[in-house]
Design an enzyme around this catalytic site. Structure first.
Site, PDB file in Angstrom:
ATOM      1  N   HIS A   1       0.931  -1.359   0.025  1.00 24.01           N
ATOM      2  CA  HIS A   1       0.050   0.101   0.067  1.00 24.01           C
ATOM      3  C   HIS A   1       0.912   1.335   0.102  1.00 24.01           C
ATOM      4  O   HIS A   1       0.342   2.238  -0.495  1.00 24.01           O
ATOM      5  CB  HIS A   1      -1.035   0.000   1.257  1.00 24.01           C
TER       6      HIS A   1
ATOM      7  N   ASP B   1      -8.221 -10.563 -18.155  1.00 22.79           N
ATOM      8  CA  ASP B   1      -8.041 -11.791 -19.244  1.00 22.79           C
ATOM      9  C   ASP B   1      -6.372 -11.882 -19.384  1.00 22.79           C
ATOM     10  O   ASP B   1      -6.016 -11.276 -19.949  1.00 22.79           O
ATOM     11  CB  ASP B   1      -8.790 -11.623 -20.362  1.00 22.79           C
TER      12      ASP B   1
END
Length: 438
Positions: free
Chosen positions: A158, A375
């Site tokens: 983060h 994908d």
């Protein structure tokens, strides 16, 4: 089909270090002020793929590794290590972690009723690991199921990643997996616009998020229920509420009412803090592929226990409008103004978060980040999931699989969640942890 038990065996079979496929420029990349002040955590997300396409899950794991090495030639800072106390990343090509695991069940069995403690084991590292500030910046775990299904857990520190950065990295990685010539390059504007401060003078107003004895639930609002909530939220003040406004205000209403019942305090006030992607609010706008943290938040207060959805959405819209008109402008009025704005916002967030006299709900929306477009060459994910946390009063929204519904991952005190479990209005609009089909 019975739910998969928490004793499901997930066996780590290999752990490798993946380095950029070609050497990258030496040196360092600065972190921004927003990165510097970010808590030590990992941003995590899980992509679940059913058996499909050519080759088995082992072949897909090999493609993940090779394409990860290729995309790291552009996102090379993720193969580096943080130095100078969160002021920069040394781009030394030390690499990212790639973990391969075998799961002794089928994907269908696991997803018939997703058990959050089991899902947590599909991620490569604990979200709260201190390694996020001193060690690996990127970790991936490829979980191979008996049926040929695959779940890919991704964790990025983060300290240099928010939801937008995660989204742009995943888009670059999946494009590279399908066609190495289509790799997207990151934008490094933020450290130049908002350089870090000397660590000796930095006091982080939000050192860590509040925790406690908490429970997490996953609720799914299908598209028809989202549309109904938007109709119910419509008013003269907000004639066209967004789906995020409608769903987050509804969850706020239900959670706050549950807290009032558990505390036995009918007039207990509450605040919904909504995270904002600031990239689109600057003039000119920053590109969405600008890496790092660039998040703000506005806060809506409700002291009326009888407030309905229209009123709560009105409060959110008013707070959002005021925030958009003032905060981004202060960030662009010079270095001193920007630093003051950032710290004042952090201090307000911390003050509200630590106020025992009210309920503070910290809400983030990942809707619109395009995670269902991830994908790698064998089709879209059947499901995109989060990691459950112990951070009290955490609300995260993300797209459902059809891109029209909304999933809500909600973490509350156990006492509040026990009350919420009997909230008939919530269960009228949302399904509690439904199974995943494809």
């Amino acid at each position: 089909m019975a739910a998969v038990p928490e004793t499901t065996e997930i066996e780590i079979v290999s752990r490798e270090t993946i380095k950029p496929s070609t050497p990258t420029p030496p040196g360092s990349i600065g972190l921004s002020l927003f990165d510097q002040l970010c808590p030590v955590l990992y941003v995590t997300v899980l992509f679940v793929y059913p058996p499909a396409g050519e080759g088995g899950s082992a072949d897909k794991a090999r493609r993940l590794k090779s394409s990860l090495a290729d995309v790291l030639t552009r996102y090379y800072f993720l193969a580096g290590r943080i130095k100078d106390g969160s002021r920069s990343v040394e781009c030394n090509d030390e690499g990212a972690a790639f973990i391969e695991a075998k799961v002794n069940c089928t994907l269908e069995a696991m997803l018939s009723k997703p058990e959050l403690p089991v899902l947590k084991r599909l991620f490569p590292i604990d979200m709260e690991s201190m390694e996020a500030a001193s060690g690996l910046l990127l970790l991936v775990q490829a979980n191979l199921f008996e049926c040929g299904g695959l779940a890919v857990g991704v964790a990025i520190s983060h300290k240099l990643c928010d939801g937008s950065t995660m989204s742009s990295f995943i888009e670059a990685w999946t494009r590279t997996a399908r066609n190495p010539d289509e790799t997207l390059a990151p934008d490094f504007s933020l450290p130049t616009l908002f350089p870090p401060l000397d660590n000796r003078v930095v006091h982080n107003p939000v050192e860590e998020l509040p925790k406690g004895l908490c429970a997490t639930r996953r609720y799914v609002f299908d598209s028809s229920k989202v549309s109904e909530l938007k109709r119910n939220a419509t008013s003269a003040a907000v004639p066209v509420p967004s789906h995020v406004e409608a769903v987050s205000a509804f969850v706020w209403k239900c959670a706050a009412n549950a807290s009032r019942r558990s505390f036995g305090a009918p007039s207990r006030p509450s605040v919904l803090s909504q995270a904002v992607n600031l990239r689109r609010l600057l003039v000119p706008r920053l590109p969405e592929n600008s890496v790092g943290n660039f998040i703000g938040s506005f806060h809506a207060l409700n002291s009326d226990p009888e407030a309905e959805l229209q009123q709560l959405v009105g409060k959110l819209r008013a707070s959002s409008t005021d925030y958009v008109e003032t905060y981004p402008r202060r960030l662009q009025e010079g270095r001193e103004s920007a630093v003051m704005a950032v710290f004042e916002a952090g201090e307000k967030f911390a003050r509200l978060m630590m106020d025992d006299g009210l309920d503070f709900y910290n809400c983030s929306s990942w809707c619109g980040f395009g995670f269902y477009e991830a994908d790698f060459g064998w089709g879209r994910p059947a499901w995109v999931a989060l990691e459950s946390t112990d951070f009290k009063n955490s609300v995260v929204l993300l797209d459902a699989g059809d891109s029209k519904g909304v999933e809500v991952w909600l973490t509350l005190r156990v006492a509040d969640m026990e009350e919420l479990d009997h909230d008939h209005e919530l269960l009228e609009f949302a399904s509690l942890n439904p199974g995943i089909t494809w």
